[in-house]
Design a protein around this motif. Structure first.
Motif, PDB file in Angstrom:
ATOM      1  N   THR A 108       5.796 -27.114   9.361  1.00 57.60           N
ATOM      2  CA  THR A 108       6.351 -27.101   8.007  1.00 57.60           C
ATOM      3  C   THR A 108       6.596 -25.671   7.558  1.00 57.60           C
ATOM      4  OG1 THR A 108       5.196 -29.138   7.500  1.00 57.60           O
ATOM      5  CG2 THR A 108       5.939 -27.833   5.623  1.00 57.60           C
ATOM      6  N   ARG A 109       5.632 -24.798   7.860  1.00 55.30           N
ATOM      7  CA  ARG A 109       5.755 -23.389   7.498  1.00 55.30           C
ATOM      8  C   ARG A 109       7.000 -22.787   8.145  1.00 55.30           C
ATOM      9  NH1 ARG A 109       1.265 -20.342  10.174  1.00 55.30           N
ATOM     10  NH2 ARG A 109       2.763 -20.212  11.825  1.00 55.30           N
ATOM     11  N   LEU A 110       7.218 -23.087   9.428  1.00 59.98           N
ATOM     12  CA  LEU A 110       8.383 -22.557  10.128  1.00 59.98           C
ATOM     13  C   LEU A 110       9.683 -23.083   9.538  1.00 59.98           C
ATOM     14  CD1 LEU A 110       7.286 -22.763  13.845  1.00 59.98           C
ATOM     15  CD2 LEU A 110       7.776 -20.704  12.542  1.00 59.98           C
ATOM     16  N   HIS A 111       9.679 -24.354   9.191  1.00 59.37           N
ATOM     17  CA  HIS A 111      10.891 -24.978   8.673  1.00 59.37           C
ATOM     18  C   HIS A 111      11.264 -24.447   7.286  1.00 59.37           C
ATOM     19  CE1 HIS A 111      13.932 -28.010   8.108  1.00 59.37           C
ATOM     20  NE2 HIS A 111      13.381 -28.325   6.949  1.00 59.37           N
ATOM     21  N   ASN A 112      10.258 -24.151   6.481  1.00 54.90           N
ATOM     22  CA  ASN A 112      10.503 -23.802   5.078  1.00 54.90           C
ATOM     23  C   ASN A 112      10.564 -22.304   4.803  1.00 54.90           C
ATOM     24  OD1 ASN A 112      10.521 -26.501   4.425  1.00 54.90           O
ATOM     25  ND2 ASN A 112       8.333 -26.539   3.988  1.00 54.90           N
ATOM     26  N   LYS A 113      10.286 -21.465   5.766  1.00 60.57           N
ATOM     27  CA  LYS A 113      10.165 -20.031   5.497  1.00 60.57           C
ATOM     28  C   LYS A 113      11.022 -19.226   6.450  1.00 60.57           C
ATOM     29  CE  LYS A 113       7.932 -16.273   4.112  1.00 60.57           C
ATOM     30  NZ  LYS A 113       8.510 -15.527   3.093  1.00 60.57           N
ATOM     31  N   ASN A 114      11.727 -18.267   5.912  1.00 57.81           N
ATOM     32  CA  ASN A 114      12.428 -17.316   6.768  1.00 57.81           C
ATOM     33  C   ASN A 114      11.460 -16.195   7.084  1.00 57.81           C
ATOM     34  OD1 ASN A 114      14.873 -18.672   6.720  1.00 57.81           O
ATOM     35  ND2 ASN A 114      15.431 -17.753   4.776  1.00 57.81           N
ATOM     36  N   PHE A 115      11.193 -16.001   8.362  1.00 49.98           N
ATOM     37  CA  PHE A 115      10.223 -15.003   8.764  1.00 49.98           C
ATOM     38  C   PHE A 115      10.924 -13.710   9.137  1.00 49.98           C
ATOM     39  CE2 PHE A 115       7.919 -18.934   9.589  1.00 49.98           C
ATOM     40  CZ  PHE A 115       6.738 -18.648   8.924  1.00 49.98           C
ATOM     41  N   GLY A 116      10.177 -12.646   9.077  1.00 50.04           N
ATOM     42  CA  GLY A 116      10.686 -11.353   9.497  1.00 50.04           C
ATOM     43  C   GLY A 116       9.911 -10.231   8.845  1.00 50.04           C
ATOM     44  N   ILE A 117       9.726  -9.169   9.585  1.00 50.35           N
ATOM     45  CA  ILE A 117       9.046  -7.989   9.049  1.00 50.35           C
ATOM     46  C   ILE A 117      10.087  -7.148   8.337  1.00 50.35           C
ATOM     47  CG2 ILE A 117       7.731  -5.917   9.633  1.00 50.35           C
ATOM     48  CD1 ILE A 117       6.810  -7.446  12.195  1.00 50.35           C
ATOM     49  N   PRO A 118       9.860  -6.841   7.071  1.00 49.96           N
ATOM     50  CA  PRO A 118      10.851  -6.032   6.340  1.00 49.96           C
ATOM     51  C   PRO A 118      11.089  -4.689   7.027  1.00 49.96           C
ATOM     52  CG  PRO A 118       9.153  -6.877   4.860  1.00 49.96           C
ATOM     53  CD  PRO A 118       8.718  -7.194   6.250  1.00 49.96           C
ATOM     54  N   LYS A 119      12.338  -4.245   7.004  1.00 50.77           N
ATOM     55  CA  LYS A 119      12.651  -2.947   7.617  1.00 50.77           C
ATOM     56  C   LYS A 119      11.966  -1.809   6.882  1.00 50.77           C
ATOM     57  CE  LYS A 119      16.844  -4.110  10.015  1.00 50.77           C
ATOM     58  NZ  LYS A 119      18.108  -3.649  10.510  1.00 50.77           N
ATOM     59  N   VAL A 120      11.850  -1.937   5.585  1.00 51.76           N
ATOM     60  CA  VAL A 120      11.115  -0.939   4.798  1.00 51.76           C
ATOM     61  C   VAL A 120       9.739  -1.528   4.527  1.00 51.76           C
ATOM     62  CG1 VAL A 120      11.033   0.360   2.650  1.00 51.76           C
ATOM     63  CG2 VAL A 120      13.238  -0.091   3.748  1.00 51.76           C
ATOM     64  N   ASN A 121       8.719  -0.894   5.071  1.00 50.90           N
ATOM     65  CA  ASN A 121       7.357  -1.406   4.925  1.00 50.90           C
ATOM     66  C   ASN A 121       6.363  -0.255   4.998  1.00 50.90           C
ATOM     67  OD1 ASN A 121       6.401  -0.993   7.773  1.00 50.90           O
ATOM     68  ND2 ASN A 121       8.105  -2.374   8.199  1.00 50.90           N
ATOM     69  N   ASP A 122       5.107  -0.556   4.749  1.00 52.75           N
ATOM     70  CA  ASP A 122       4.060   0.460   4.839  1.00 52.75           C
ATOM     71  C   ASP A 122       3.075   0.121   5.960  1.00 52.75           C
ATOM     72  OD1 ASP A 122       2.844  -1.728   3.711  1.00 52.75           O
ATOM     73  OD2 ASP A 122       1.822  -0.613   2.128  1.00 52.75           O
ATOM     74  N   LEU A 123       3.561  -0.540   6.994  1.00 53.64           N
ATOM     75  CA  LEU A 123       2.714  -0.956   8.113  1.00 53.64           C
ATOM     76  C   LEU A 123       2.439   0.215   9.042  1.00 53.64           C
ATOM     77  CD1 LEU A 123       4.539  -4.316   8.853  1.00 53.64           C
ATOM     78  CD2 LEU A 123       2.384  -4.003   7.603  1.00 53.64           C
ATOM     79  N   THR A 124       1.312   0.113   9.745  1.00 58.79           N
ATOM     80  CA  THR A 124       0.932   1.162  10.691  1.00 58.79           C
ATOM     81  C   THR A 124       0.615   0.557  12.050  1.00 58.79           C
ATOM     82  OG1 THR A 124      -1.391   1.033  10.009  1.00 58.79           O
ATOM     83  CG2 THR A 124      -0.012   2.687   8.904  1.00 58.79           C
ATOM     84  N   VAL A 125       0.741   1.391  13.075  1.00 58.49           N
ATOM     85  CA  VAL A 125       0.355   1.048  14.437  1.00 58.49           C
ATOM     86  C   VAL A 125      -0.494   2.203  14.942  1.00 58.49           C
ATOM     87  CG1 VAL A 125       1.169   0.564  16.775  1.00 58.49           C
ATOM     88  CG2 VAL A 125       2.474  -0.277  14.803  1.00 58.49           C
ATOM     89  N   LYS A 126      -1.748   1.924  15.203  1.00 56.17           N
ATOM     90  CA  LYS A 126      -2.720   2.952  15.583  1.00 56.17           C
ATOM     91  C   LYS A 126      -2.721   4.087  14.562  1.00 56.17           C
ATOM     92  CE  LYS A 126      -3.155   1.881  20.466  1.00 56.17           C
ATOM     93  NZ  LYS A 126      -3.137   2.369  21.843  1.00 56.17           N
ATOM     94  N   ASN A 127      -2.688   3.718  13.303  1.00 54.73           N
ATOM     95  CA  ASN A 127      -2.775   4.622  12.142  1.00 54.73           C
ATOM     96  C   ASN A 127      -1.554   5.497  11.916  1.00 54.73           C
ATOM     97  OD1 ASN A 127      -5.385   3.690  11.382  1.00 54.73           O
ATOM     98  ND2 ASN A 127      -6.236   4.932  13.044  1.00 54.73           N
ATOM     99  N   PHE A 128      -0.467   5.252  12.614  1.00 55.19           N
ATOM    100  CA  PHE A 128       0.792   5.965  12.377  1.00 55.19           C
ATOM    101  C   PHE A 128       1.799   4.984  11.798  1.00 55.19           C
ATOM    102  CE2 PHE A 128      -1.216   8.623  15.577  1.00 55.19           C
ATOM    103  CZ  PHE A 128      -1.007   9.900  15.050  1.00 55.19           C
TER     104      PHE A 128
END
Length: 198
Positions: free
Chosen positions: A40-60
């Motif tokens: 249901t979650r997949l059917h009802n939601k458009n997924f994707g990581i925003p291009k502008v974000n504050d995420l980090t990978v190994k603290n970078f």
């Protein structure tokens, strides 16, 4: 009254109907409810990581290549209708193994089938696709992970990943859980009751 009601129903023209869900394989067993929630979650939601974000990978800060790779990994896991926990473990793994970068092996030497390649650092000689195609490699990782988690549902995140990867540094995955949780949340998968207990 009841007979009059039945007569009225019989007098109506037939109503065409299609039950689409009957054409799909339906999950049964103890995980059926969780799978239903995820579908249901997949059917009802458009997924994707925003291009502008504050995420980090190994603290970078996460760069565009890492964002795209994470999104492909999560798209693959989501298409398999896996629980959020498995998606988090997939991201924990690729952060540790290759910092979310799909790099070629450093200086290939000797038997190339023994070289660790791709985001998941898979080795072809060990029965992995080791294709460097993120979708193919992620699918195989998630398939093996799902099998392990189904047989041992109480494994910790790190122990489950280690059961798939057989790393020389089995505890290294744990340090990436917070970043992985944030990446999966940014993708659009929020906590659900089934995952909150693990």
């Amino acid at each position: 009254f009841a007979l009059r009601l039945l007569r009225e129903i019989k007098e109506l023209p037939p109503i065409p109907y299609v039950i689409q869900e009957l054409t799909k394989v339906q999950p049964i067993g103890t995980q059926a409810a969780a799978l239903s929630v995820n579908a249901t979650r997949l059917h009802n939601k458009n997924f994707g990581i925003p291009k502008v974000n504050d995420l980090t990978v190994k603290n970078f800060p996460m760069d565009e290549e890492q964002r795209r790779n994470a999104e492909i990994v999560l798209d693959t896991g989501s298409s398999m209708v896996l629980p959020r926990k498995d998606l988090v473990m997939g991201i924990m793994c690729v952060i540790q193994e290759r910092t979310l970068r799909n790099l070629l092996p450093e200086k290939p030497q000797g038997d190339v089938s023994r070289q660790s390649v791709g985001l998941f650092q898979q080795i072809k000689a060990d029965g992995w696709p080791a294709s460097r195609d993120v979708t193919t490699d992620a699918h195989e990782f998630f398939a093996r992970l799902a099998n392990i988690v189904a047989n041992e549902p109480n494994l910790s995140y790190t122990a489950a990943i280690q059961s798939v990867q057989h790393s020389a540094f089995p505890n290294a995955y744990a340090r990436h859980r917070t970043e992985a949780e944030r990446i999966v949340a940014a993708y659009g998968c929020v906590d659900n009751a089934a995952d909150a207990n693990n």
